[in-house]
Design a protein around this motif. Structure first.
Motif, short mmCIF file in Angstrom:
data_model
loop_
_atom_site.label_atom_id
_atom_site.label_comp_id
_atom_site.label_asym_id
_atom_site.label_seq_id
_atom_site.Cartn_x
_atom_site.Cartn_y
_atom_site.Cartn_z
N SER A 1 -3.55 -6.05 -0.51
CA SER A 1 -2.73 -5.70 0.49
C SER A 1 -2.01 -4.73 0.35
CB SER A 1 -1.92 -7.05 1.02
OG SER A 1 -2.46 -8.12 1.02
N GLY A 2 -1.92 -3.51 1.09
CA GLY A 2 -1.38 -2.60 0.81
C GLY A 2 -1.04 -1.39 1.97
N ALA A 3 -0.68 -0.16 1.45
CA ALA A 3 -0.36 1.01 2.54
C ALA A 3 -1.51 1.99 2.18
CB ALA A 3 0.94 1.39 2.41
N ASP A 4 -1.73 2.84 3.25
CA ASP A 4 -2.40 4.06 3.00
C ASP A 4 -1.98 5.09 3.90
OD1 ASP A 4 -4.94 2.43 2.07
OD2 ASP A 4 -4.53 1.46 3.95
N PHE A 5 -2.44 6.31 3.26
CA PHE A 5 -2.28 7.82 3.88
C PHE A 5 -3.50 8.17 4.07
CE2 PHE A 5 -1.72 12.17 3.59
CZ PHE A 5 -0.49 12.46 4.66
N TYR A 6 -3.45 9.01 5.36
CA TYR A 6 -4.83 9.54 5.68
C TYR A 6 -4.56 11.09 6.04
CZ TYR A 6 -6.53 4.69 6.57
OH TYR A 6 -6.54 3.48 6.65
N GLN A 7 -5.39 12.12 5.64
CA GLN A 7 -5.65 13.25 6.31
C GLN A 7 -6.82 13.23 7.18
OE1 GLN A 7 -3.36 16.10 6.10
NE2 GLN A 7 -4.75 16.50 7.72
N LEU A 8 -6.60 13.54 8.45
CA LEU A 8 -7.77 13.74 9.45
C LEU A 8 -8.23 15.18 9.52
CD1 LEU A 8 -5.89 11.29 11.82
CD2 LEU A 8 -7.59 10.52 10.17
N PHE A 9 -9.40 15.01 10.14
CA PHE A 9 -9.97 16.49 10.57
C PHE A 9 -10.84 16.46 11.77
CE2 PHE A 9 -10.00 15.83 5.86
CZ PHE A 9 -9.36 17.20 5.58
N ASN A 10 -10.79 17.58 12.40
CA ASN A 10 -11.59 17.48 13.84
C ASN A 10 -11.09 16.52 14.76
OD1 ASN A 10 -13.44 18.52 15.71
ND2 ASN A 10 -14.88 16.82 15.11
N THR A 11 -9.63 16.25 14.82
CA THR A 11 -9.29 15.22 15.71
C THR A 11 -9.51 15.57 17.25
OG1 THR A 11 -7.22 16.34 15.70
CG2 THR A 11 -7.59 14.57 13.97
N SER A 12 -10.01 16.84 17.80
CA SER A 12 -10.16 17.03 18.99
C SER A 12 -11.68 16.72 19.48
CB SER A 12 -9.89 18.50 19.40
OG SER A 12 -10.57 19.23 18.51
N GLY A 13 -12.38 16.19 18.50
CA GLY A 13 -13.67 15.98 18.65
C GLY A 13 -14.17 14.72 18.72
N ARG A 14 -15.40 14.24 18.90
CA ARG A 14 -15.67 12.72 19.21
C ARG A 14 -15.98 12.36 17.83
NH1 ARG A 14 -20.92 11.19 23.01
NH2 ARG A 14 -20.51 8.72 22.75
N THR A 15 -16.45 12.90 16.67
CA THR A 15 -16.64 12.32 15.48
C THR A 15 -15.41 13.19 14.67
OG1 THR A 15 -19.03 12.07 15.62
CG2 THR A 15 -18.29 12.35 13.42
#
Length: 212
Positions: free
Chosen positions: A118-132
């Motif tokens: 049980s924990g917390a996560d941090f995400y760095q996202l890429f291509n957020t305007s795309g389908r994938t």
């Protein structure tokens, strides 16, 4: 007088017909893709996603846990909150059940280990305007462990709960409105009983982003 089409003329006509069919097929595929894309509702900052994943994990043969237990399946439930600048934060709740490396010989030997993370996560996202959309993640939390003995009893470690840190990669592939396939791989360093254990995990499931 009507003209007769010979073999050369017939072959030329077939080639033209084939090209026309290819063009029609290509246009049909592009229209289908455009219609599918128009049905997608990609997440934006401020939206919350809920993931349910099946997973399979394996402990390396080291540490106090990995030397006794190997691999097994599990279930993960994750919450992911989209933020600005292609970032996200989230909570993860995972349950892994790992089988003993060797067959138990007595009633008090362990057959399985269950590990609730049980924990917390941090995400760095890429291509957020795309389908994938791709992502990198780091996380930390509590590891609660118990053992199932051969006689059916449950045993808890004397040292109490452990802690973990994680790092991972993943993708979200949107297929209908705000639904996406959520695929990920993670590494966990689990600190328990004064030792470090190394857990590798692959997970696949579906995420849904609530719109409001």
């Amino acid at each position: 007088m009507p003209r007769r089409i010979g073999r050369a003329g017939s072959g030329r006509a077939l080639r033209v017909l084939g090209r026309v069919l290819l063009v029609v097929l290509g246009v049909t595929v592009e229209i289908a893709r455009a219609e599918a894309a128009s049905m997608l509702v990609l997440p934006r900052p401020g939206q919350l996603g809920l993931t349910v994943q099946g997973q399979y994990g394996s402990l390396l043969d080291s540490g106090n846990l990995g030397s006794e237990f190997g691999s097994g399946g599990g279930l993960a439930v994750r919450l992911r909150y989209r933020m600005r600048y292609e970032r996200a934060i989230g909570l993860s709740f995972e349950n892994q059940t790992l089988d003993a490396r060797s067959a138990p010989t007595s009633a008090t030997d362990s057959t399985q280990m269950s590990m609730l993370l049980s924990g917390a996560d941090f995400y760095q996202l890429f291509n957020t305007s795309g389908r994938t959309q791709e992502m990198l993640s780091v996380g930390a939390g509590i590891a609660q462990i118990h053992y199932t003995l051969r006689d059916g009893e449950t045993e808890y470690p004397l040292e109490g709960d452990g802690v973990y840190v994680s790092a991972g990669v993943g993708i979200e592939r949107f297929f209908y409105r705000s639904f996406a396939f959520d695929l990920s791989g993670r590494y966990y360093a689990v600190f328990e009983g004064g030792k470090t254990n190394h857990d590798l995990q692959a997970a696949a499931g579906i995420i849904f982003y609530a719109s409001y």
